[in-house]
Design a protein around this motif. Structure first.
Motif, mmCIF file in Angstrom:
data_model
loop_
_atom_site.group_PDB
_atom_site.id
_atom_site.type_symbol
_atom_site.label_atom_id
_atom_site.label_comp_id
_atom_site.label_asym_id
_atom_site.label_seq_id
_atom_site.Cartn_x
_atom_site.Cartn_y
_atom_site.Cartn_z
ATOM 1 N N ARG A 82 2.017 4.904 0.748
ATOM 2 C CA ARG A 82 1.736 5.777 1.890
ATOM 3 C C ARG A 82 1.438 7.208 1.470
ATOM 4 N N ARG A 83 1.883 7.590 0.308
ATOM 5 C CA ARG A 83 1.723 9.000 -0.061
ATOM 6 C C ARG A 83 0.649 9.234 -1.111
ATOM 7 N N ALA A 84 0.097 8.186 -1.605
ATOM 8 C CA ALA A 84 -0.911 8.384 -2.644
ATOM 9 C C ALA A 84 -2.005 7.345 -2.482
ATOM 10 N N SER A 85 -3.232 7.803 -2.616
ATOM 11 C CA SER A 85 -4.334 6.862 -2.461
ATOM 12 C C SER A 85 -5.134 6.710 -3.749
ATOM 13 N N ARG A 133 0.843 -1.180 0.000
ATOM 14 C CA ARG A 133 0.000 0.000 0.000
ATOM 15 C C ARG A 133 0.887 1.241 0.000
#
Lengths: 545, 280
Positions: free
Chosen positions: B86-89, B84
């Motif tokens: 951490r800085r982009a969803s 996953r």
């Protein structure tokens, strides 16, 4: 799992407790013991530690350590440096707990290091959304500790609890929706069994508040809005619905008096900052200090430094508490050098104004009412569409950087700026999550044209006792010691020590980049150290062996 | 290069995205990229060919820091891109990071002459490294596994989940994000197979002659820090260490015999659910 437990027990040498540990602690960094509320109240009497943002709950930043003193401070040398991996400016004030230092980093991370060497034990990296609303850079100013848990504000307006031994995240509570303009940068304050914390976002039309949380669960215990709601005392100091977006952020750490059971917290500017036409009235409790009941958070008294502010003169300073002789009477006072250019001494039991005078250049007020302390405004100094020159400038005569107080000299020390700026206003509509400032300011002279200094103020007279000039302007905090010293830094990258009595320069070192934080002092293995953040580095100094 | 004709029709949409992304760069410094404001229209370059093109670009330009396997590199600080992120969803979030970089880190933006199409292909490649956990069907029951975790298997003596549990093993609150079910099962059957250096054990005697043993929290050229079984933190200067032993094995027992296959499946199912809720 029984097997595993046995295996673990056998592989870890069981230490004989008590005497052996004590004997060894001089050789090897000891484990820290849990920090109780009693230890926090009495933090001054364990000066080897720095247990909270301002050192002690009275926020004096005065340490009883005197190994480093006026006679030997010129023998300081660098012991270690810690480089923060994320490049930004460090505004952190680390904590030191029994030989372990907790440093916060931009954007909202924590690292635990050995306070003797600066080498890492663990780190916590906070996961952040990609739509932050922050006014002034990716800063974090420090953690609070209670028990074995650290508490930290994050830029996405959360409060997190972190295991101080491992860096594991224990809980993560959203304090306010970051997408509406809320953020958090300040170290929380522990008050008894609660974590008390404020919120930033005064440039985004938020409605400021002070919260208390259960340290075990992260559940909110109380919330006190810094702007009264409908039906509450003071709501009528806002025209129309302007209270809803009136700012009054609470973006720095407060202080606490255990005897009076009062929490003291500063509040920020009303919003929009520079256009007061849309929020007529005094705009309570913006630019104020609030005294809150230590158990319920209800407002006991307030003192508003700048009613109907239109210059962004946040009362976001750390309240310094001391018991001093005032007009031959012992008084429980609060000392406050405000962003608006005035120094105030208040009776902290009830908020009564005792003394106040300008401590820096200011042109917006003729003075303070001698009874109430309310400023008497100079007409025509509000921002205009064209711009009008006013002093102090937007950054203020001082700002969030911690002042200090010495119990030995009885003086209050503050970083001050004699500047001026052209203020202008704009018409702006509020849009959730967008900036809502209604204007701004611009310098018309280079920074070097202005005067800055460290000023020592007598709280009884509000007179300046001495000043030490610096340039161009500083955003460093101040720490004082029983060694007769005042430690602070400057924007041009110096860290230095002054004689607390006279202001004489005793030692300085160029650290190469702006000092944007306050120093701390502590000792490990009976050796006094002093740490300061400069640029992205935490430097630690001690005496040459 | 092959392009699908149907990509041309949303051209305007791509232009709109570009405008938003470029607009962001004019925000004052201190603002992070603001991709969440962009409407997430999804990646229009996500065919197998695009992924291959993205892979090729990644190997040439990104692998130096992120590694050929995209698993990151502790030394450069480049994160693992296979779990996953951490800085982009979202796709636009990944796009923005590649296009804009991450301020204050070594993650610099791609050159301005790299086309958006190439960046979207990179996005497609990075997305191809992961899978949707919801699409994974597992034999075990997560709820039963959760009970085993705190009960019979006694995992919480050593491992924390959401702030509850011990300190003698890794925090598992988000273990499902970066481990496949196969990884998780293997770790329980053969814990020694892969032990992170943080969990190696060190036995050292300091200048006081006392032997202390604990998990290796951190070690460098001149110093060593450990946590012992009682969660005490200790720090040594190597010049003071009289003797030093290191064990690169796990302290965790194998569960191959103590749990049934069904119970192992349940535990795997539970561990696989441990992930942070997706940020809004």
């Amino acid at each position: 799992m029984k097997n595993a437990t046995v295996q673990l027990a056998s592989l870890c040498m069981v230490l004989s407790a008590g005497a052996a540990e004590e004997q060894l602690s001089a050789v090897i960094t000891p484990a820290f013991t849990p920090i109780t509320w009693e230890r926090l109240v009495d933090a001054r009497n364990e000066p080897h530690n720095w247990l909270m943002y301002s050192g002690t709950i009275d926020s004096q930043r005065y340490s009883l350590l005197d190994d480093i003193n006026v006679d030997n401070v010129d023998r300081l040398e660098m012991k270690w440096a810690y480089q923060i991996p994320v490049i930004d400016r460090a505004e952190t004030v680390p904590l030191v707990v029994d030989g372990i230092m907790f440093i916060t980093e931009a954007p909202s991370n924590v690292v635990a290091v050995d306070a003797r060497t600066g080498r890492e034990y663990w780190r916590y990296d906070h996961e952040m959304p990609d739509d932050l609303r922050i006014c002034c850079g990716r800063n974090n100013r420090g953690v609070a500790i209670l028990g074995e848990t650290l508490f930290m504000s994050t830029l996405d307006a959360h409060l997190v609890a972190i295991d101080a031994r491992t860096g594991n995240l224990l809980w993560d509570t959203e304090v306010a929706p970051h997408e509406s303009g809320y953020s958090k940068t300040a170290a929380p304050l522990i008050v008894k069994d609660k974590v008390v914390t404020g919120v930033a976002g005064g440039e985004f039309g938020i409605r400021g508040f002070i919260d208390a949380y259960d340290p075990a669960t992260g559940e909110r215990e109380w919330r006190t809005y810094a702007i009264p709601g409908p039906g509450e005392l003071g709501n009528d100091t806002w025209s129309g619905d302007s209270w809803k977006t009136g700012g009054a952020a609470t973006w720095i750490t407060g202080s606490y008096d255990a005897d009076l059971n009062q929490i003291y917290w500063g509040t920020g500017n009303p919003g929009p900052d520079w256009n007061g036409d849309v929020r007529l009235g005094d705009n309570l409790y913006s630019d104020s200090v609030l005294a809150l009941d230590g158990d319920t958070g209800s407002i006991v008294w307030h003192f508003q430094f700048t009613p109907h502010d239109v210059h962004d003169y946040d009362a976001i300073q750390i309240p310094i508490l001391a018991d001093i002789k005032f007009n031959d009477r012992e008084r429980q006072v609060m000392m406050w050098a405000n962003r608006n250019g005035f120094f105030y001494t208040l009776d902290r039991s009830n908020g009564q104004f005792l003394a106040g005078k300008p401590y820096a250049a200011q042109t917006w007020a003729q003075g303070l009412d001698p009874v109430t302390g309310r400023p008497i405004r100079v007409p025509g100094m509000a921002p205009t569409y064209e711009g009008i020159m006013v002093s102090p400038p937007i950054v203020g005569a001082t700002n969030w950087y911690s002042p200090g107080y010495s119990q030995d000299t009885g003086l209050f020390y503050v970083t001050s700026f004699d500047g001026e700026q052209e203020f202008f206003k704009r018409d702006e509509d509020y849009q959730e999550g967008e900036r809502f400032t209604g204007g701004g300011g611009r310098y018309t002279s280079p920074m070097d044209a202005f005067h800055s200094s460290i000023r020592a103020i007598n709280p009884e007279t509000a007179e300046i006792e001495w000043e030490f000039p610096i340039m161009p302007r500083s955003s460093a905090g101040i720490t004082t010691t029983a060694g007769g010293l005042v430690f602070t830094g400057s924007a041009d990258g110096y860290f230095f020590a002054l004689d607390a009595s006279t202001g004489e320069e005793l030692w300085n070192i160029s650290l190469g980049r702006r000092v944007h934080a306050a120093p701390i002092t502590f000792s490990v293995n009976d050796k006094q150290m002093i740490s300061i953040a400069s640029g992205n580095v935490i430097y630690t100094f001690g005496l040459r062996n | 290069m092959i392009f699908n004709l149907n990509r041309l029709s949303p051209k305007l949409l791509r232009v709109a995205l570009l405008v938003i992304v470029l607009g962001i760069s004019s925000y004052p410094s201190g603002w992070l990229f603001n991709s969440a404001q962009a409407e997430d229209a999804g990646n229009l370059y996500n065919t197998a060919v695009d992924i291959r093109m993205g892979n090729r670009y990644f190997e040439r330009q990104c692998s130096r820091c992120h590694g050929f396997d995209a698993k990151g590199n502790d030394e450069t600080g480049a994160p693992d891109l296979t779990g996953r992120l951490r800085r982009a969803s979202s796709d636009t979030g990944i796009f923005s990071i590649i296009r804009e970089g991450v301020p204050g880190t070594a993650m610099i933006p791609v050159a301005t002459d790299v086309t958006n199409a190439t960046v979207w292909q990179l996005v497609a490649y990075i997305n191809s490294l992961r899978y949707d956990p919801a699409s994974v069907e597992l034999a075990g029951d997560a709820k039963t596994g959760g009970k085993l975790f705190a009960g019979k298997a006694d995992c919480s003596v050593c491992h924390m989940v959401d702030g509850q549990g011990g300190r003698l093993g890794p925090d598992l609150s988000r273990i499902g994000e970066n481990k496949t079910p196969e990884d998780l099962l293997l770790a329980m059957l053969d814990p020694d197979e892969e032990v992170a250096p943080r969990w190696w054990r060190v036995r050292a005697a300091g200048a006081d002659g006392v032997i202390r043993e604990g998990f290796r929290m951190n070690e460098d050229s001149f110093s060593l820090r450990i946590m012992d079984i009682d969660s005490n933190l200790w720090s040594f200067q190597k010049r003071d260490i009289l003797n030093y032993e290191r064990f690169e094995k796990s302290t965790m027992p194998s569960y191959a015999k103590s749990l049934s296959d069904g119970e192992l499946d349940d535990l795997v199912a539970y561990l696989f659910t441990l992930r942070r809720e997706v940020l809004p």
